[in-house]
Design a protein around this motif. Structure first.
Motif, PDB file in Angstrom:
ATOM      1  N   ALA A  29      58.349  23.217 146.617  1.00  0.00           N
ATOM      2  CA  ALA A  29      58.548  24.623 146.951  1.00  0.00           C
ATOM      3  C   ALA A  29      58.357  25.530 145.747  1.00  0.00           C
ATOM      4  CB  ALA A  29      59.943  24.821 147.546  1.00  0.00           C
ATOM      5  N   ARG A  30      58.730  25.057 144.574  1.00  0.00           N
ATOM      6  CA  ARG A  30      58.505  25.826 143.347  1.00  0.00           C
ATOM      7  C   ARG A  30      58.125  24.852 142.244  1.00  0.00           C
ATOM      8  NH1 ARG A  30      62.798  25.934 139.638  1.00  0.00           N
ATOM      9  NH2 ARG A  30      64.712  24.905 140.340  1.00  0.00           N
ATOM     10  N   PRO A  31      57.388  25.313 141.246  1.00  0.00           N
ATOM     11  CA  PRO A  31      56.876  24.389 140.231  1.00  0.00           C
ATOM     12  C   PRO A  31      57.987  23.725 139.420  1.00  0.00           C
ATOM     13  CG  PRO A  31      55.696  26.484 140.160  1.00  0.00           C
ATOM     14  CD  PRO A  31      56.880  26.685 141.060  1.00  0.00           C
ATOM     15  N   THR A  32      57.942  22.411 139.334  1.00  0.00           N
ATOM     16  CA  THR A  32      58.777  21.666 138.401  1.00  0.00           C
ATOM     17  C   THR A  32      57.872  21.104 137.301  1.00  0.00           C
ATOM     18  OG1 THR A  32      58.574  19.598 139.647  1.00  0.00           O
ATOM     19  CG2 THR A  32      60.392  21.076 140.245  1.00  0.00           C
ATOM     20  N   PHE A  33      58.467  20.334 136.385  1.00  0.00           N
ATOM     21  CA  PHE A  33      57.720  19.931 135.197  1.00  0.00           C
ATOM     22  C   PHE A  33      57.663  18.415 135.037  1.00  0.00           C
ATOM     23  CE2 PHE A  33      59.217  24.219 134.701  1.00  0.00           C
ATOM     24  CZ  PHE A  33      58.077  24.886 134.277  1.00  0.00           C
ATOM     25  N   HIS A  34      57.710  17.718 136.164  1.00  0.00           N
ATOM     26  CA  HIS A  34      57.536  16.270 136.185  1.00  0.00           C
ATOM     27  C   HIS A  34      56.087  15.955 135.795  1.00  0.00           C
ATOM     28  CE1 HIS A  34      58.088  12.147 137.238  1.00  0.00           C
ATOM     29  NE2 HIS A  34      57.320  12.193 138.304  1.00  0.00           N
ATOM     30  N   GLN A  35      55.903  15.089 134.790  1.00  0.00           N
ATOM     31  CA  GLN A  35      54.565  14.820 134.268  1.00  0.00           C
ATOM     32  C   GLN A  35      54.284  13.321 134.220  1.00  0.00           C
ATOM     33  OE1 GLN A  35      54.331  17.027 130.389  1.00  0.00           O
ATOM     34  NE2 GLN A  35      56.172  17.989 131.257  1.00  0.00           N
ATOM     35  N   ARG A  36      53.062  12.939 134.601  1.00  0.00           N
ATOM     36  CA  ARG A  36      52.585  11.576 134.454  1.00  0.00           C
ATOM     37  C   ARG A  36      51.067  11.607 134.353  1.00  0.00           C
ATOM     38  NH1 ARG A  36      53.850  14.566 138.770  1.00  0.00           N
ATOM     39  NH2 ARG A  36      53.380  13.675 140.799  1.00  0.00           N
ATOM     40  N   TYR A  86      59.812   6.663 124.769  1.00  0.00           N
ATOM     41  CA  TYR A  86      59.314   7.955 125.229  1.00  0.00           C
ATOM     42  C   TYR A  86      60.204   8.478 126.351  1.00  0.00           C
ATOM     43  CZ  TYR A  86      55.249   6.319 122.649  1.00  0.00           C
ATOM     44  OH  TYR A  86      54.418   5.838 121.666  1.00  0.00           O
ATOM     45  N   LEU A  87      60.723   9.677 126.169  1.00  0.00           N
ATOM     46  CA  LEU A  87      61.650  10.245 127.134  1.00  0.00           C
ATOM     47  C   LEU A  87      60.936  10.636 128.425  1.00  0.00           C
ATOM     48  CD1 LEU A  87      63.718  12.573 124.779  1.00  0.00           C
ATOM     49  CD2 LEU A  87      64.411  10.359 125.714  1.00  0.00           C
ATOM     50  N   PRO A  88      61.612  10.500 129.572  1.00  0.00           N
ATOM     51  CA  PRO A  88      61.021  10.967 130.830  1.00  0.00           C
ATOM     52  C   PRO A  88      60.740  12.472 130.768  1.00  0.00           C
ATOM     53  CG  PRO A  88      62.943   9.587 131.246  1.00  0.00           C
ATOM     54  CD  PRO A  88      62.927   9.873 129.778  1.00  0.00           C
ATOM     55  N   ALA A  89      59.561  12.857 131.169  1.00  0.00           N
ATOM     56  CA  ALA A  89      59.200  14.280 131.233  1.00  0.00           C
ATOM     57  C   ALA A  89      59.382  14.727 132.673  1.00  0.00           C
ATOM     58  CB  ALA A  89      57.766  14.496 130.762  1.00  0.00           C
ATOM     59  N   ASN A  90      60.629  15.030 133.034  1.00  0.00           N
ATOM     60  CA  ASN A  90      60.942  15.301 134.434  1.00  0.00           C
ATOM     61  C   ASN A  90      61.814  16.545 134.593  1.00  0.00           C
ATOM     62  OD1 ASN A  90      63.293  14.320 133.326  1.00  0.00           O
ATOM     63  ND2 ASN A  90      63.486  12.553 134.708  1.00  0.00           N
ATOM     64  N   ASP A  91      61.645  17.530 133.679  1.00  0.00           N
ATOM     65  CA  ASP A  91      62.451  18.750 133.763  1.00  0.00           C
ATOM     66  C   ASP A  91      62.191  19.487 135.081  1.00  0.00           C
ATOM     67  OD1 ASP A  91      63.537  19.263 130.761  1.00  0.00           O
ATOM     68  OD2 ASP A  91      61.550  18.337 130.727  1.00  0.00           O
ATOM     69  N   VAL A  92      63.267  19.967 135.687  1.00  0.00           N
ATOM     70  CA  VAL A  92      63.137  20.766 136.898  1.00  0.00           C
ATOM     71  C   VAL A  92      62.863  22.227 136.547  1.00  0.00           C
ATOM     72  CG1 VAL A  92      64.353  21.603 138.955  1.00  0.00           C
ATOM     73  CG2 VAL A  92      64.601  19.214 138.227  1.00  0.00           C
ATOM     74  N   SER A 132      51.632  19.348 141.827  1.00  0.00           N
ATOM     75  CA  SER A 132      51.463  20.672 142.421  1.00  0.00           C
ATOM     76  C   SER A 132      50.414  21.470 141.664  1.00  0.00           C
ATOM     77  CB  SER A 132      52.793  21.422 142.423  1.00  0.00           C
ATOM     78  OG  SER A 132      53.285  21.595 141.104  1.00  0.00           O
ATOM     79  N   ARG A 133      50.076  21.007 140.462  1.00  0.00           N
ATOM     80  CA  ARG A 133      48.945  21.550 139.703  1.00  0.00           C
ATOM     81  C   ARG A 133      48.447  20.484 138.751  1.00  0.00           C
ATOM     82  NH1 ARG A 133      54.349  22.008 138.371  1.00  0.00           N
ATOM     83  NH2 ARG A 133      54.778  23.215 136.493  1.00  0.00           N
ATOM     84  N   GLU A 134      47.306  20.757 138.124  1.00  0.00           N
ATOM     85  CA  GLU A 134      46.634  19.793 137.265  1.00  0.00           C
ATOM     86  C   GLU A 134      46.601  20.342 135.841  1.00  0.00           C
ATOM     87  OE1 GLU A 134      43.880  19.368 141.201  1.00  0.00           O
ATOM     88  OE2 GLU A 134      42.931  19.976 139.302  1.00  0.00           O
ATOM     89  N   TRP A 135      47.070  19.525 134.892  1.00  0.00           N
ATOM     90  CA  TRP A 135      47.028  19.922 133.490  1.00  0.00           C
ATOM     91  C   TRP A 135      46.017  19.059 132.745  1.00  0.00           C
ATOM     92  CZ3 TRP A 135      52.988  20.576 132.187  1.00  0.00           C
ATOM     93  CH2 TRP A 135      53.444  21.761 132.791  1.00  0.00           C
ATOM     94  N   SER A 136      45.878  19.322 131.473  1.00  0.00           N
ATOM     95  CA  SER A 136      44.737  18.832 130.694  1.00  0.00           C
ATOM     96  C   SER A 136      44.615  17.312 130.643  1.00  0.00           C
ATOM     97  CB  SER A 136      44.822  19.364 129.269  1.00  0.00           C
ATOM     98  OG  SER A 136      44.695  20.752 129.243  1.00  0.00           O
ATOM     99  N   GLY A 137      43.391  16.880 130.301  1.00  0.00           N
ATOM    100  CA  GLY A 137      43.099  15.467 130.189  1.00  0.00           C
ATOM    101  C   GLY A 137      41.796  15.217 129.456  1.00  0.00           C
ATOM    102  N   SER A 138      41.060  14.226 129.934  1.00  0.00           N
ATOM    103  CA  SER A 138      39.775  13.869 129.351  1.00  0.00           C
ATOM    104  C   SER A 138      38.937  13.195 130.432  1.00  0.00           C
ATOM    105  CB  SER A 138      39.957  12.942 128.140  1.00  0.00           C
ATOM    106  OG  SER A 138      40.727  11.802 128.488  1.00  0.00           O
ATOM    107  N   ALA A 139      37.635  13.048 130.164  1.00  0.00           N
ATOM    108  CA  ALA A 139      36.740  12.510 131.186  1.00  0.00           C
ATOM    109  C   ALA A 139      35.658  11.656 130.528  1.00  0.00           C
ATOM    110  CB  ALA A 139      36.092  13.644 131.980  1.00  0.00           C
TER     111      ALA A 139
END
Length: 282
Positions: free
Chosen positions: A138-145, A179-185, A110-117
């Motif tokens: 519908a609202r931002p969650t914190f699932h990350q990959r 590494y723990l799943p980064a899937n906080d709602v 739902s949005r783009e967070w930091s990285g590299s190129a």
């Protein structure tokens, strides 16, 4: 780097050696603010487009950079809920906005967070980024990959462009064990598990590609921050490079610089991420 290694430990003993004085502390930014690159947007977490040797990509005399951007409205922390990756051209005296890197609705979160190129020899750019949340939620969650897209870099009528219609592919997820799943709602800065901020690195010793990732590992009944590493053999996760050993749960933006045969690992964190909160500086 080796495929098997023992993680370094960042401990309370290290924190106790910190001395906050002018020699080790950045000065405060004064009231005279620099002009905004985009008048209506916040810009943060910048990174260069790099060649595979680590140098900054230069096109028509300008360095290419990426950064997160969001409309400058509401509470500053809310910008993370609207973040998009933008491309910029930098010359000695100015920054020029080249627009969002991806078309609306094409990235996997739902949005783009930091990285590299990384600018590849075939003319494409490997854009590694964090897909945060789920597209269309519908609202931002914190699932990350970690996702890779490879648009082609070109110039059209003197304007630098990145190809828009490209595949976005998940290349790395937490394994759920080391590494723990980064899937906080629900959550917010300093309160969520991490699997984000992929940083590409080529080891000059063996020529292999690696990704460094801000991650979370188990700690008692909670979690703590770590720097994950994966090798380009199908982006296989390896043991952490660093674990915060119970003193911090959010190590962000890790990256390596090799200088005079030494490997320097940089990362950042904030006062609120320490155990206990406020026990060390941002």
């Amino acid at each position: 780097m080796r495929d098997a290694h023992t993680p370094a430990r960042w401990t309370r003993d290290h924190l106790d050696r910190l001395v906050e004085d002018p020699a080790t502390t950045a000065g405060e930014i004064g009231p005279a603010t620099p002009p905004r690159v985009l008048p209506e947007h916040d810009i943060w977490d910048s990174w260069p487009v790099q060649e595979e040797d680590g140098s900054i990509t230069v096109v028509q005399g300008a360095e290419l950079w990426m950064a997160l951007s969001a409309p400058a409205t509401g509470h500053p922390e809310e910008r993370h809920d609207r973040a998009r990756i933008r491309l910029f051209a930098r010359t000695a005296d100015q920054w020029r906005d080249l627009g969002n890197v991806f078309e609306d609705g094409t990235s996997l979160g739902s949005r783009e967070w930091s990285g590299s190129a990384i600018h590849r020899p075939d003319g494409t750019v490997s854009v590694f980024y964090t897909a945060a949340g789920v597209r269309g939620e519908a609202r931002p969650t914190f699932h990350q990959r970690v996702v890779e897209a490879r648009p082609r870099l070109s110039t059209v009528d003197g304007v630098v462009r990145l190809e828009r219609n490209v595949e976005h592919r998940v290349v790395l997820r937490p394994d759920g064990e080391t590494y723990l799943p980064a899937n906080d709602v629900d959550g917010g800065p300093g309160r969520i598990k991490a699997f984000r901020d992929p940083s590409w690195f080529r080891d000059p010793a063996d020529g292999r590609e690696y990704l460094l990732v801000a991650a979370s590992v188990p700690w008692h009944d909670r979690f703590m921050g770590a720097v994950a590493v994966a090798t380009s053999a199908d982006w296989t996760l390896l043991p952490p490079l660093v674990c915060a050993d119970g003193v911090n749960h959010e190590i962000e933006r890790p990256h390596i610089v090799v200088h005079q045969s030494r490997y320097y690992l940089f990362f950042c964190t904030t006062r609120q991420a320490f155990h206990p909160a406020g026990s060390a500086p941002t």
